[in-house]
Design an enzyme around this catalytic site. Structure first.
Site, PDB file in Angstrom:
ATOM      1  N   GLU A 167      -9.418  -5.061  -4.067  1.00 54.84           N
ATOM      2  CA  GLU A 167      -8.752  -4.203  -3.095  1.00 54.84           C
ATOM      3  C   GLU A 167      -9.728  -3.404  -2.221  1.00 54.84           C
ATOM      4  O   GLU A 167      -9.645  -3.402  -1.003  1.00 54.84           O
ATOM      5  CB  GLU A 167      -7.827  -3.216  -3.823  1.00 54.84           C
ATOM      6  CG  GLU A 167      -6.675  -3.845  -4.578  1.00 54.84           C
ATOM      7  CD  GLU A 167      -5.424  -4.009  -3.738  1.00 54.84           C
ATOM      8  OE1 GLU A 167      -5.481  -3.777  -2.518  1.00 54.84           O
ATOM      9  OE2 GLU A 167      -4.388  -4.365  -4.322  1.00 54.84           O
TER      10      GLU A 167
ATOM     11  N   HIS B 275      -7.665  -5.705   0.070  1.00 56.00           N
ATOM     12  CA  HIS B 275      -6.479  -4.977   0.512  1.00 56.00           C
ATOM     13  C   HIS B 275      -5.944  -5.567   1.814  1.00 56.00           C
ATOM     14  O   HIS B 275      -6.706  -5.822   2.746  1.00 56.00           O
ATOM     15  CB  HIS B 275      -6.860  -3.509   0.709  1.00 56.00           C
ATOM     16  CG  HIS B 275      -5.709  -2.560   0.716  1.00 56.00           C
ATOM     17  ND1 HIS B 275      -4.831  -2.451  -0.333  1.00 56.00           N
ATOM     18  CD2 HIS B 275      -5.288  -1.649   1.652  1.00 56.00           C
ATOM     19  CE1 HIS B 275      -3.940  -1.518  -0.061  1.00 56.00           C
ATOM     20  NE2 HIS B 275      -4.182  -1.031   1.143  1.00 56.00           N
TER      21      HIS B 275
ATOM     22  N   SER C 152       0.848  -1.191   0.000  1.00 52.07           N
ATOM     23  CA  SER C 152       0.000   0.000   0.000  1.00 52.07           C
ATOM     24  C   SER C 152       0.885   1.244   0.000  1.00 52.07           C
ATOM     25  O   SER C 152       1.729   1.399  -0.876  1.00 52.07           O
ATOM     26  CB  SER C 152      -0.959  -0.049   1.198  1.00 52.07           C
ATOM     27  OG  SER C 152      -1.997   0.896   1.076  1.00 52.07           O
TER      28      SER C 152
END
Length: 510
Positions: free
Chosen positions: A317, A413, A190
């Protein structure tokens, strides 16, 4: 307990646990407060005797309290520390020093630390690596714009400078822990993945690592104008003038609270533009000096051809961001159109996603679109740019989910990271993976950890690299596959990638 010699003094780690020694909370720079606040990190002063390093160090200023991880306590200043996991025994691998993996955590440049339980490096150390995790300045302390005011300017991207200081410490000290300073991989997820991409193109990080792992890189970078605009909003919320002296006089706690207030203001205002949909207000600034431009454009220009790159992103995600309430809900076509307009998306992109997802709720169309905008397409372009510039590049996607049409855990995610670290037994990650891990999950984790270890050791994750015109894509599932997508498309859906051809990423403006 094991004792290791560093350039600042001796450190004592924990007793070996299943063949691995953990040395925690090693300072790599001076506390970044007082006269050093908003400045580049300074090397740590030496200490006398043996320093016990058996617990994680204090985390940087933030308001988040993450499951299983320590929180920030106002007054904690010695926040620039790192942690090392190394195989026990004599500290050296049979064939010489071990490859090193340095982990840069994510968290929207605002929260997180190297002490999160899913980042425990023991399993990867048992796979033959020396693993380092680190803390760096977050939020305003690390990425907020500080005006020059006629004084010595405070550098932007201080969080990135902290990471460079940690990597410098690794170069100078990791041999004492059995690691090879000439075989370092910088890895992140990320915001941590984008930080790694930035480090790939920064002159001040040149030569500190030879490989990079970027999971779910998010972009693009901020413009100096946006950083200045957000600084003024934070200063106003803190009730201080937008000057270097006034900001330095404000406590870290006050700037954390003010930053949270700015974020909340964006959340509450549906007509406040991009920040309403995902109110992240800090990030790397393409200042034209330290970081000349967004890393994708610099990598495309051939700035980092000598660094091997492994890229991965998840297939769903943004479902996590929706599940934890960190992004605005979209329930109507009007909202979806406003979202697209705020991000400057061509009509062809939104029409294309609607066409690829017939009959699904508009909110799901939004999540698919947003996940690819922020992570999937940006990560793919990062791989695309590096391969076309001649860099050795590997691409993968994480597609494991649990459940059927309404899964209890999506391929969302952050879910890929405990698999790659081999930490599926941690209670704090049960939400991410949908409960207790299965035998198939453990098998997948073993394969992903082996890919990381192989890449860090010799640049070989287990499949062929991309070429300038395409190449194989590894899909991580409980039964994973590697296949060649359609020429020119390095996603498992050439149709999706084609929708983004008319969209260009540019540094974010106010």
């Amino acid at each position: 307990m094991s004792v290791f010699e560093t350039t600042c003094g001796r450190v004592r780690g924990n007793d070996p646990d299943r063949g691995v020694v953990a040395v925690l909370g090693i300072p790599y720079a001076e506390p970044p407060f007082g006269a050093d606040r908003f400045r580049a990190p300074r090397p740590r002063k030496p200490w006398e005797g043996i320093r016990d390093c058996v617990a994680f160090g204090p985390v940087p200023p933030q308001s988040a309290q993450l499951p299983g991880a320590p929180g920030w306590s106002p007054g904690d200043e010695d926040v620039l520390s790192l942690n090392v996991w190394t195989p026990a025994a004599d500290g050296a691998a049979p064939g010489g020093a071990r490859p090193v993996l340095v982990w840069i955590h994510g968290g929207a440049y605002t929260f997180g630390s190297g002490a999160q339980p899913d980042f425990d490096g023991a399993a990867l150390a048992r796979a033959g690596l020396v693993v380092v995790t680190l803390n760096y300045r977050l939020g305003f302390e690390g990425f907020g714009h500080v005006p020059a005011d006629g004084a010595d300017p405070c550098p932007p991207n201080r969080g990135l400078l902290d990471q460079i200081a940690a990597l410098t410490w690794v170069r100078e000290n990791i041999a004492a822990f059995g690691g090879d300073p000439g075989n370092v991989t910088a890895a992140g997820q990320s915001s941590g993945a984008t930080a790694v991409a930035c480090l790939m193109v920064m002159d001040s990080a040149r030569g500190l690592f030879r490989r990079a792992i970027a999971h779910s890189a998010v972009g693009p970078c901020y413009s100096p104008e946006l950083a200045g605009h957000l600084m003024e909003k934070v200063a106003a919320e803190a009730g201080v003038p937008a000057t270097a002296a006034a900001l330095a006089a404000a406590s870290p706690e006050a700037l954390v609270k003010a930053s949270d207030a700015v974020v909340d203001g964006y959340r509450q205002d549906p007509y406040s533009g991009r920040h309403h949909w995902d109110p992240v207000i800090y990030g790397p600034v393409a200042d034209g000096v330290q970081l000349p431009a967004d890393p994708v454009s610099l990598i495309a220009a051939g700035t980092a051809p000598g660094i091997d790159l492994l890229v991965c992103h998840a297939t769903q995600e943004y479902w996590l961001l929706d599940a934890v309430g960190s992004c605005a809900k979209v329930t109507t076509e009007e909202q979806l159109n406003r979202f697209a307009a705020d991000y400057g998306l061509p009509d062809s992109v939104t029409r294309g996603y609607r066409g690829l997802m017939p009959g699904v709720p508009v909110g799901d169309v939004h999540l698919a679109l947003y996940g690819d905008l922020m992570f999937g397409e940006y990560s793919s372009r990062l791989a695309d740019a590096h391969a076309r510039a001649g860099g050795r590049t590997f691409l993968s996607r994480f597609a494991r989910q649990r459940g059927g049409s309404q899964p209890v855990a999506y391929a969302w995610h952050c879910a890929d990271i405990p698999f790659a670290f081999g930490n599926l037994g941690e209670e704090s990650i049960r939400f991410l993976i949908g409960g207790a891990p299965t035998a198939a999950d453990h098998h997948l984790s073993n394969r992903m950890a082996a890919a990381w270890a192989g890449f860090a050791a010799a640049g070989e994750p287990g499949w062929e690299p991309l070429t300038a015109t395409g190449g194989p894509l590894r899909t991580w599932e409980t039964t994973d596959t590697t296949r060649a997508p359609a020429p020119g498309h390095w996603s498992d859906s050439g149709t999706v990638r084609a929708l983004w051809r008319s969209f260009g990423y540019r540094p974010l403006l106010p």
